[in-house]
Design an enzyme around this catalytic site. Structure first.
Site, PDB file in Angstrom:
ATOM      1  N   ARG A 143      11.555  -5.637   4.165  1.00  0.00           N
ATOM      2  CA  ARG A 143      11.604  -3.500   3.415  1.00  0.00           C
ATOM      3  C   ARG A 143      12.493  -3.546   4.670  1.00  0.00           C
ATOM      4  NH1 ARG A 143       6.210  -2.358   5.118  1.00  0.00           N
ATOM      5  NH2 ARG A 143       6.510  -2.699   6.764  1.00  0.00           N
TER       6      ARG A 143
ATOM      7  N   ARG B 242       0.266  -9.025  13.323  1.00  0.00           N
ATOM      8  CA  ARG B 242      -0.535  -8.455  12.569  1.00  0.00           C
ATOM      9  C   ARG B 242      -1.457  -9.082  11.187  1.00  0.00           C
ATOM     10  NH1 ARG B 242       4.787  -5.246   9.954  1.00  0.00           N
ATOM     11  NH2 ARG B 242       3.622  -4.276   9.152  1.00  0.00           N
TER      12      ARG B 242
ATOM     13  N   LYS C 275       1.188  -1.165   0.372  1.00  0.00           N
ATOM     14  CA  LYS C 275      -0.280  -0.365  -0.034  1.00  0.00           C
ATOM     15  C   LYS C 275       0.969   1.417   0.175  1.00  0.00           C
ATOM     16  CE  LYS C 275      -1.948  -1.334   3.587  1.00  0.00           C
ATOM     17  NZ  LYS C 275      -1.221  -2.520   3.971  1.00  0.00           N
TER      18      LYS C 275
ATOM     19  N   ARG D   4      -8.761   0.851   9.081  1.00  0.00           N
ATOM     20  CA  ARG D   4      -8.706   0.018  10.003  1.00  0.00           C
ATOM     21  C   ARG D   4      -9.790  -1.144  10.203  1.00  0.00           C
ATOM     22  NH1 ARG D   4      -2.948   0.295   9.133  1.00  0.00           N
ATOM     23  NH2 ARG D   4      -1.660  -2.147   9.076  1.00  0.00           N
TER      24      ARG D   4
ATOM     25  N   ARG E  19      11.471  -2.465  10.151  1.00  0.00           N
ATOM     26  CA  ARG E  19      10.738  -1.463  11.441  1.00  0.00           C
ATOM     27  C   ARG E  19      10.719  -3.067  11.885  1.00  0.00           C
ATOM     28  NH1 ARG E  19       5.916   0.082   7.996  1.00  0.00           N
ATOM     29  NH2 ARG E  19       4.260  -0.981   9.224  1.00  0.00           N
TER      30      ARG E  19
HETATM   31  P1  AP5 Z   1       4.767  -1.844   1.060  1.00  0.00           P
HETATM   32  O1  AP5 Z   1       4.931  -0.986   0.422  1.00  0.00           O
HETATM   33  O2  AP5 Z   1       5.775  -1.342   2.188  1.00  0.00           O
HETATM   34  O3  AP5 Z   1       3.268  -2.320   2.247  1.00  0.00           O
HETATM   35  P2  AP5 Z   1       2.471  -1.515   2.833  1.00  0.00           P
HETATM   36  O4  AP5 Z   1       1.049  -2.169   2.747  1.00  0.00           O
HETATM   37  O5  AP5 Z   1       2.088  -0.418   3.009  1.00  0.00           O
HETATM   38  O6  AP5 Z   1       2.672  -2.507   4.284  1.00  0.00           O
HETATM   39  P3  AP5 Z   1       2.886  -2.018   5.956  1.00  0.00           P
HETATM   40  O7  AP5 Z   1       3.765  -2.760   6.973  1.00  0.00           O
HETATM   41  O8  AP5 Z   1       3.144  -0.397   5.733  1.00  0.00           O
HETATM   42  O9  AP5 Z   1       1.165  -1.794   6.140  1.00  0.00           O
HETATM   43  P4  AP5 Z   1       0.704  -2.264   7.882  1.00  0.00           P
HETATM   44  O10 AP5 Z   1      -1.080  -1.354   7.108  1.00  0.00           O
HETATM   45  O11 AP5 Z   1       0.965  -2.948   8.424  1.00  0.00           O
HETATM   46  O12 AP5 Z   1       1.683  -1.278   7.953  1.00  0.00           O
HETATM   47  P5  AP5 Z   1       0.742   0.833   8.626  1.00  0.00           P
HETATM   48  O13 AP5 Z   1       2.482   1.937   8.272  1.00  0.00           O
HETATM   49  O14 AP5 Z   1      -0.079   1.142   8.524  1.00  0.00           O
HETATM   50  O15 AP5 Z   1       5.789  -2.563   0.698  1.00  0.00           O
HETATM   51  C1  AP5 Z   1       6.239  -3.652   1.655  1.00  0.00           C
HETATM   52  C2  AP5 Z   1       7.826  -4.379   1.510  1.00  0.00           C
HETATM   53  O16 AP5 Z   1       7.556  -5.139  -0.256  1.00  0.00           O
HETATM   54  C3  AP5 Z   1       8.621  -3.378   0.518  1.00  0.00           C
HETATM   55  O17 AP5 Z   1      10.192  -3.634   1.408  1.00  0.00           O
HETATM   56  C4  AP5 Z   1       8.307  -2.916  -0.746  1.00  0.00           C
HETATM   57  O18 AP5 Z   1       9.610  -2.663  -1.645  1.00  0.00           O
HETATM   58  C5  AP5 Z   1       8.173  -4.287  -0.949  1.00  0.00           C
HETATM   59  N1  AP5 Z   1       7.250  -4.326  -2.824  1.00  0.00           N
HETATM   60  C6  AP5 Z   1       5.905  -3.410  -2.441  1.00  0.00           C
HETATM   61  N2  AP5 Z   1       5.477  -3.308  -3.926  1.00  0.00           N
HETATM   62  C7  AP5 Z   1       6.050  -4.930  -4.173  1.00  0.00           C
HETATM   63  C8  AP5 Z   1       5.916  -5.365  -5.161  1.00  0.00           C
HETATM   64  N3  AP5 Z   1       4.963  -5.502  -6.270  1.00  0.00           N
HETATM   65  N4  AP5 Z   1       6.577  -6.974  -5.876  1.00  0.00           N
HETATM   66  C9  AP5 Z   1       7.670  -6.709  -4.286  1.00  0.00           C
HETATM   67  N5  AP5 Z   1       8.321  -5.761  -3.729  1.00  0.00           N
HETATM   68  C10 AP5 Z   1       7.538  -4.884  -3.183  1.00  0.00           C
HETATM   69  O19 AP5 Z   1       0.539  -0.129  10.235  1.00  0.00           O
HETATM   70  C11 AP5 Z   1       1.646  -0.175  11.020  1.00  0.00           C
HETATM   71  C12 AP5 Z   1       0.919  -0.130  12.598  1.00  0.00           C
HETATM   72  O20 AP5 Z   1       0.564   0.992  13.286  1.00  0.00           O
HETATM   73  C13 AP5 Z   1      -0.064  -0.710  12.701  1.00  0.00           C
HETATM   74  O21 AP5 Z   1       0.111  -2.337  12.880  1.00  0.00           O
HETATM   75  C14 AP5 Z   1      -0.811  -0.614  13.583  1.00  0.00           C
HETATM   76  O22 AP5 Z   1      -0.431  -1.334  15.042  1.00  0.00           O
HETATM   77  C15 AP5 Z   1      -0.598   0.840  13.705  1.00  0.00           C
HETATM   78  N6  AP5 Z   1      -1.942   1.144  13.015  1.00  0.00           N
HETATM   79  C16 AP5 Z   1      -1.625   2.000  11.855  1.00  0.00           C
HETATM   80  N7  AP5 Z   1      -2.606   2.572  11.392  1.00  0.00           N
HETATM   81  C17 AP5 Z   1      -3.844   2.232  12.581  1.00  0.00           C
HETATM   82  C18 AP5 Z   1      -5.406   2.232  11.900  1.00  0.00           C
HETATM   83  N8  AP5 Z   1      -6.014   2.549  11.384  1.00  0.00           N
HETATM   84  N9  AP5 Z   1      -6.048   1.506  13.349  1.00  0.00           N
HETATM   85  C19 AP5 Z   1      -5.037   0.757  14.264  1.00  0.00           C
HETATM   86  N10 AP5 Z   1      -4.035   0.899  14.277  1.00  0.00           N
HETATM   87  C20 AP5 Z   1      -3.225   1.155  13.390  1.00  0.00           C
END
Ligand code: AP5
Length: 247
Positions: free
Chosen positions: A156, A200, A39, A117, A189
């Site tokens: 990542r 997660r 994402k 979420r 991370r």
């Molecule tokens: P990346 O683009 O970083 O993936 P992502 O879907 O953004 O993954 P996240 O881990 O950031 O999502 P998340 O939803 O867990 O974390 P968030 O920060 O929102 O890609 C991943 C990897 O793959 C990278 O290395 C990239 O280079 C690679 N890649 C990408 N596309 C590719 C492809 N096509 N082919 C190969 N490789 C590829 O949340 C973190 C934490 O915050 C949560 O766990 C929670 O504790 C809290 N939080 C945040 N928002 C909320 C909410 N709304 N409610 C409750 N808790 C929340």
């Protein structure tokens, strides 16, 4: 607008973004999908193409965790939830979004990444958008097999300064541990450790996956297969968005 102009979102409502050119028909998107599906990567590519501002709740909590200022008890607790891979309670997430609701009026539009979420968050967002007289263009749901998700998360690397995202094999930086974009240091991370990844993925299945049916009912859901190169997935997303606009 550059990726750095997210000050108001990252630092809080007191911060100011640089001037933003208002678009006639801005895109207002939600990105759905399991953690690690890509994402954040897609949000950055979409931002460059559509100019909509990339608003990630995860980035807000990570910025808080690194902040030198004293955190409120709720924000302190949020950083602990995040470290363990658990969802932050809805009340804290909602406070963060509500006090930044000005960002939803960004003249260039917005890309919500990682929010909503839970069904509670989705209901709150729906109500807020109605109150603010704004509507979503689409909810993009990225779909990917779990084994590939785990491989993406474990490899990542994230820039500590500008938050750009790399992957050790799939999207490596030109110099190891150094961000191509700003020269910042790349780090693993804390919630990308295997024990947190497991938690997660469970949280996603239990709390976030039901949003697919929620947005399907509202006629906003746009499923996209997230296998392949980031640029290929991006192209599919943009084509589907354009097709939706003319339909
Ligand atoms: P990346 O683009 O970083 O993936 P992502 O879907 O953004 O993954 P996240 O881990 O950031 O999502 P998340 O939803 O867990 O974390 P968030 O920060 O929102 O890609 C991943 C990897 O793959 C990278 O290395 C990239 O280079 C690679 N890649 C990408 N596309 C590719 C492809 N096509 N082919 C190969 N490789 C590829 O949340 C973190 C934490 O915050 C949560 O766990 C929670 O504790 C809290 N939080 C945040 N928002 C909320 C909410 N709304 N409610 C409750 N808790 C929340």
């Amino acid at each position: 607008m550059t990726t750095h102009e997210r000050e108001q979102w990252l630092q809080g409502p007191g911060a100011q973004c640089g001037p933003v050119a208002a678009l006639q028909n801005p895109y207002r998107l939600v990105l759905l999908g399991a953690p690690g599906v890509g994402k954040g990567t897609q949000a950055e590519l979409l931002h460059q193409k559509l100019h909509a501002c990339h608003l990630s709740t995860g980035d807000v909590f990570r910025a808080a965790a690194k902040s030198l200022h004293e955190l409120s008890p709720a924000m302190q607790a949020a950083t602990e939830y995040m470290r363990r891979g658990e969802l932050v309670p809805d009340s804290t997430v909602w406070e963060v979004v509500r006090e930044r609701r000005g960002c939803l009026h960004c003249g260039a539009g917005f890309i919500l990444d990682g929010f909503p979420r839970t069904l509670g968050q989705a209901e709150s967002l729906k109500q807020l958008l109605e109150e603010e007289d704004l509507s979503l263009t689409a909810v993009v749901n990225y779909e990917l097999a779990e084994a590939e998700i785990i491989a993406r998360l474990s490899g990542r690397r994230t820039c500590e300064k500008c938050k750009a995202v790399f992957h050790v094999t799939e999207r490596p930086s030109k110099t190891a541990y150094v961000c191509d974009r700003c020269g910042g240091q790349l780090f693993l991370r804390e919630d990308d450790r295997p024990e947190s990844i497991k938690i997660r993925l469970e949280a996603y299945k239990h709390s976030t996956a039901p949003l697919i049916a929620f947005y399907q009912r509202l006629g906003l859901l746009m499923p996209i297969a997230a296998m392949g190169l980031p640029e290929q997935i991006f192209e599919k997303t943009v084509l589907a968005l354009y097709a939706r606009r003319v339909a």
